[in-house]
Each structure stands twice: as structure tokens, then as C-alpha cells.
Design a protein around this motif. Structure first.
Motif, short mmCIF file in Angstrom:
data_model
loop_
_atom_site.label_atom_id
_atom_site.label_comp_id
_atom_site.label_asym_id
_atom_site.label_seq_id
_atom_site.Cartn_x
_atom_site.Cartn_y
_atom_site.Cartn_z
N LYS A 201 0.82 -1.22 0.00
CA LYS A 201 0.00 0.00 0.00
C LYS A 201 0.85 1.26 0.00
O LYS A 201 0.49 2.27 -0.62
CB LYS A 201 -0.95 -0.01 1.20
N ALA A 202 1.97 1.23 0.72
CA ALA A 202 2.84 2.41 0.75
C ALA A 202 3.34 2.72 -0.66
O ALA A 202 3.42 3.90 -1.05
CB ALA A 202 4.02 2.18 1.70
N TYR A 203 3.67 1.68 -1.42
CA TYR A 203 4.10 1.90 -2.81
C TYR A 203 2.96 2.50 -3.63
O TYR A 203 3.16 3.43 -4.41
CB TYR A 203 4.57 0.60 -3.44
N LYS A 204 1.76 1.95 -3.47
CA LYS A 204 0.61 2.45 -4.24
C LYS A 204 0.34 3.92 -3.93
O LYS A 204 -0.05 4.69 -4.81
CB LYS A 204 -0.62 1.58 -3.96
N ALA A 205 0.54 4.30 -2.66
CA ALA A 205 0.37 5.70 -2.30
C ALA A 205 1.46 6.56 -2.95
O ALA A 205 1.18 7.65 -3.46
CB ALA A 205 0.40 5.86 -0.78
N LEU A 206 2.69 6.07 -2.94
CA LEU A 206 3.79 6.80 -3.60
C LEU A 206 3.51 6.98 -5.09
O LEU A 206 3.80 8.03 -5.67
CB LEU A 206 5.11 6.06 -3.42
N ALA A 207 2.93 5.95 -5.69
CA ALA A 207 2.65 6.01 -7.13
C ALA A 207 1.64 7.10 -7.47
O ALA A 207 1.57 7.56 -8.62
CB ALA A 207 2.16 4.65 -7.61
#
Length: 422
Positions: A201-207
Motif C-alpha cells: 500500500k505504501a508503494y501504491k500511495a507513492l505512485a
């Protein structure tokens, strides 16, 4: 109807929400989560994009637009010069105070004294506000965790490996907030089980933060924990009648261990912190706290000057209701905890600390009872069998994303350059 308690995340820029708490949002499901952004791009068109990206990133964790607060103070470049906050504009403190008093969060995550001027501004502004609130409302004691958006995240160690469990790694031997010690950090573990980096999820937020190309820093930000330092809000000095032999005794209970008017200088060891230091006149100085009703405590934490780089003799004696209960003969450098711990619970109505030396410099005194307890359940790191195939797949896929992202950035810069010429 169940009314959830509130958690407030206080960060400067859009994408810092992920840097600060992106790995552990799953442990906050018992709270109504709000996110406050203090700063915004001064270019109106860019500001609109940043807000849209922040709204999309927050939606990854189910935070809706009504729970996002944009204060819209201007981004300030991190270079030699001045900053609106240290130039005397303290409206941001009023904005933060209004938000906290309105929401009354039981948990606060706030950015700390990172090396960017806007991060430092927000850290100091929050501490000033919290100190004021704690002295005015003795019943309100939120659980405060401060952490770094840059140092342990955006510019942290690129150490993510899918099946090789890694906690946040320290990049430097000393932190930008020089009063902190790495082994006293609070490590909050994620509950997330997904291992491939782009599925986290942290990656998806960064994206979502496309204009910042934030995914390029994913291996530094995405982790199995986030680290913080607990700033306790239950200092018994806050509800005492506090006096001192000389000097401004309020500096000893203002919540500001670190205070300075210099938020531009990147090297924290070149900054003067005397603004936050209590320094009495002459020898035989003293500090006295009186309470209307008896209070209980089992420890006193002394913080010296943050500009002191080595252990110094201090020679202080502690009295409760006129009786000596102990002494401290040295104080730790950089304002770090010097702890007087009692084996028994002390109950008294008057505490007096007498200094028989002439080199007294303190930034804070905390009179506390008991140990810190996290107000929420955190994850537990489970053993995962190392799988080189999964690790290779995750790393190869991520490097493909990095290549594509960097190529896109170069093409956009080139197109902008051509359009500018024409």
C-alpha cells in the motif's frame, strides 16, 4: 453508533504522509484518521496537482477528502536565506492549534526536525503549540510520536527485499534531531503481508505522487516498520506552579527540547539551540514545582543543552517536601535523556531541584510516572522463508519501473525545454 477516536498526521508536503506513516496505516483502523499538510507549491497549477495527488494517496488507506486539511502555507526552498516562520509569521501555529483543539486527536504523528526548512518549521511550530495546549488543558494528553520524513524514509537506506525482512535502517550515526538516540526509537511494525514491492500500500500511495516521481524512492520508504520517538505529554510540571531562582523557568516545561531560530542551516551541529535553554544566573540555582494536590512520579528526565557535545558535571540535588531523595552528578550531551529513576513511587506536593554548580544549561525537565504504552496494537515481525525467486521478481520489476519513470521524467523535461524555446 460507534464513534472512533481520532488520529492526526501532521506533515509538511504532499507525499510526506507516506514517508512518515505509510508502512503502518493498517494498525490505525480503530481511529478516524486525519492528515494535515502545512505547505503547498507556490505555483497555483502545481499546487492543484499536488492536492489531487495527496487526495489519491490518502484514498489508498480509505482516508476521504473531508479528513484532509491543507493549510496552504508556501513551500520554502532549503537554502541560505530566510523563512516566513522564523521571520516572525506565526500564523501556522494558530492553524495547528485550531486543528488540534477541534479534533482533539488521541494519537498524533508529527514530522520531526528533518534537514529541510519546511520540515523543521513544522516540527518547531507543532512543539510550540503542543506545549501551550498542555499547560492550558491539564486533562488532554495525546500520545505523540515524532518521526522523520526524509532521514529514515525518502533519503533513507534502499534496503527493501521482498522476503528478507528488514526494519528501518539508520543511514547516519547521528540524527538531524541531535537529542534523539537510535536505540530509543519506537518501532511500529506493519500488519501487511504482501511482499512484492509494487503491491504494498505504501508503494501504491507513492505512485499517486506522479509529479514528484516518488516511486523512485520506494526501496527507501517501503519497509516492515516505521520508526518514531515518543514525546510524552504527561509531564507533571505542566500543571504545577513552577518557579526558579532566575531565568525563564517556562523553558523547562514548554515541550521544546529543541528550539532554534535557524532552520536553514543543514548541518544540525552548526545550529545554536540556546533559544530553548534555561540558564540561571550564578551559583546555587534552583527550580521549584508545587502542586495543589499530591502527585505521583517515579522518574525525572533532565535534558541539557543540545550544543553540549560531551558529558558534563551537573551536581544537582532533588528534594521532595523538603527531604533529599537523590542527586545527579552528570548530564548527557546533545540534550539526550539523563534519567533519575526511583525504585519506589514518590508522592509529594513540592519538588525542588538545587544546583551547586555554575554551568547549568537545561532545555527541559520531565517529571513522569510509569513507562510509555502504545495506544494501539502493532504488528509482529514473522519469520518468512527466504525465496530468491520472489526477491528477484520484485527487484527486476521494480528496476523496470524505475527505468520507465526516469525515462518519462527526461522526456517531459526535454519537451518542456523545447516548448520554452519556441
Amino acid at each position: 453508533m460507534n464513534i472512533k477516536n481520532t488520529a492526526l498526521i501532521i506533515v509538511p508536503h504532499q507525499d510526506d504522509e507516506t514517508n512518515l506513516v505509510g508502512n503502518i496505516m493498517d494498525v490505525l483502523t480503530q481511529y478516524e484518521v486525519y492528515v494535515l499538510y502545512s505547505s503547498i507549491d507556490t505555483n497555483h497549477r502545481h499546487a492543484i496537482v499536488r492536492k489531487q495527488e495527496a487526495t489519491a494517496a490518502c484514498a489508498v488507506w480509505g482516508i476521504n477528502r473531508e479528513h484532509i486539511i491543507f493549510l496552504d502555507y508556501p513551500d520554502t526552498a532549503n537554502k541560505a536565506g530566510t523563512h516566513f516562520y522564523t521571520n516572525g509569521d506565526k500564523r501556522i501555529e494558530e492553524s495547528i492549534e485550531k486543528t488540534i483543539l477541534s479534533l482533539k486527536p488521541v494519537v498524533v504523528f508529527a514530522t520531526d526536525f528533518d534537514f529541510h526548512s519546511d520540515h523543521r518549521m513544522l516540527s518547531l511550530a507543532f512543539d510550540h503549540v503542543m506545549g501551550k495546549i498542555l499547560k492550558e488543558d491539564h486533562k488532554y494528553k495525546p500520545f505523540v510520536l515524532k518521526g522523520f520524513c526524509y532521514e529514515t524514509a525518502y533519503y533513507g537506506v534502499e534496503d527493501y527485499v521482498a522476503t528478507d525482512i528488514n526494519l528501518t535502517t539508520q543511514k547516519q550515526s547521528l540524527l538531524s534531531n541531535v537529542s534523539y538516540e537510535w536505540d530509543k526509537r519506537v518501532s511500529i511494525k506493519t500488519l501487511e503481508k504482501k511482499r512484492i514491492i509494487w503491491k504494498r500500500k505504501a508503494y501504491k500511495a507513492l505512485a499517486c505522487h506522479k509529479s514528484q516521481y516518488a516511486v523512485l524512492h520506494a526501496k527507501s520508504i517501503v519497509n516492515d516498520d516505521n520508526v518514531f520517538w515518543n514525546r510524552r505529554t504527561d509531564n507533571l510540571l505542566c500543571n504545577s506552579q513552577l518557579t526558579a531562582s532566575s531565568g525563564d523557568a517556562e523553558k523547562l516545561r514548554d515541550f521544546l527540547i529543541l528550539d532554534t531560530s535557524n532552520i536553514i542551516e543543514k548541518n544540525p551541529y552548526l545550529i545554536s539551540y540556546s533559544r530553548g535553554t534555561w540558564a540561571p544566573d550564578g551559583n546555587n540555582a534552583w527550580v521549584k514545582a508545587k502542586w495543589e494536590k499530591s502527585v505521583k512520579f517515579d522518574r525525572i528526565i533532565f535534558h541539557g543543552s543540545l550544543n553540549t557535545i560531551e558529558i558534563r558535571p551537573i551536581n544537582l540535588t532533588i528534594y521532595v517536601d523538603g527531604n533529599v531523595i537523590g542527586s545527579v552528578d552528570k548530564i548527557n550531551p546533545y540534550g539526550r535523556d539523563t534519567i533519575f529513576k526511583s525504585d519506589i513511587i514518590i508522592e509529594c506536593k513540592e519538588l525542588k531541584i538545587v544546583f551547586s554548580c555554575d554551568n547549568v544549561e537545561l532545555s527541559e525537565i520531565e517529571v513522569l510516572y510509569g513507562d510509555m504504552q502504545l495506544p494501539f496494537d502493532t504488528g509482529r515481525i514473522k519469520e518468512i522463508k527466504r525465496n530468491k525467486l520472489v526477491d528477484t521478481y520484485s527487484e527486476f520489476g521494480f528496476q523496470a519501473i524505475v527505468f520507465t519513470t526516469r525515462l518519462t521524467r527526461k522526456v517531459k523535461k526535454l519537451v518542456a525545454k523545447v516548448l520554452h524555446r519556441t
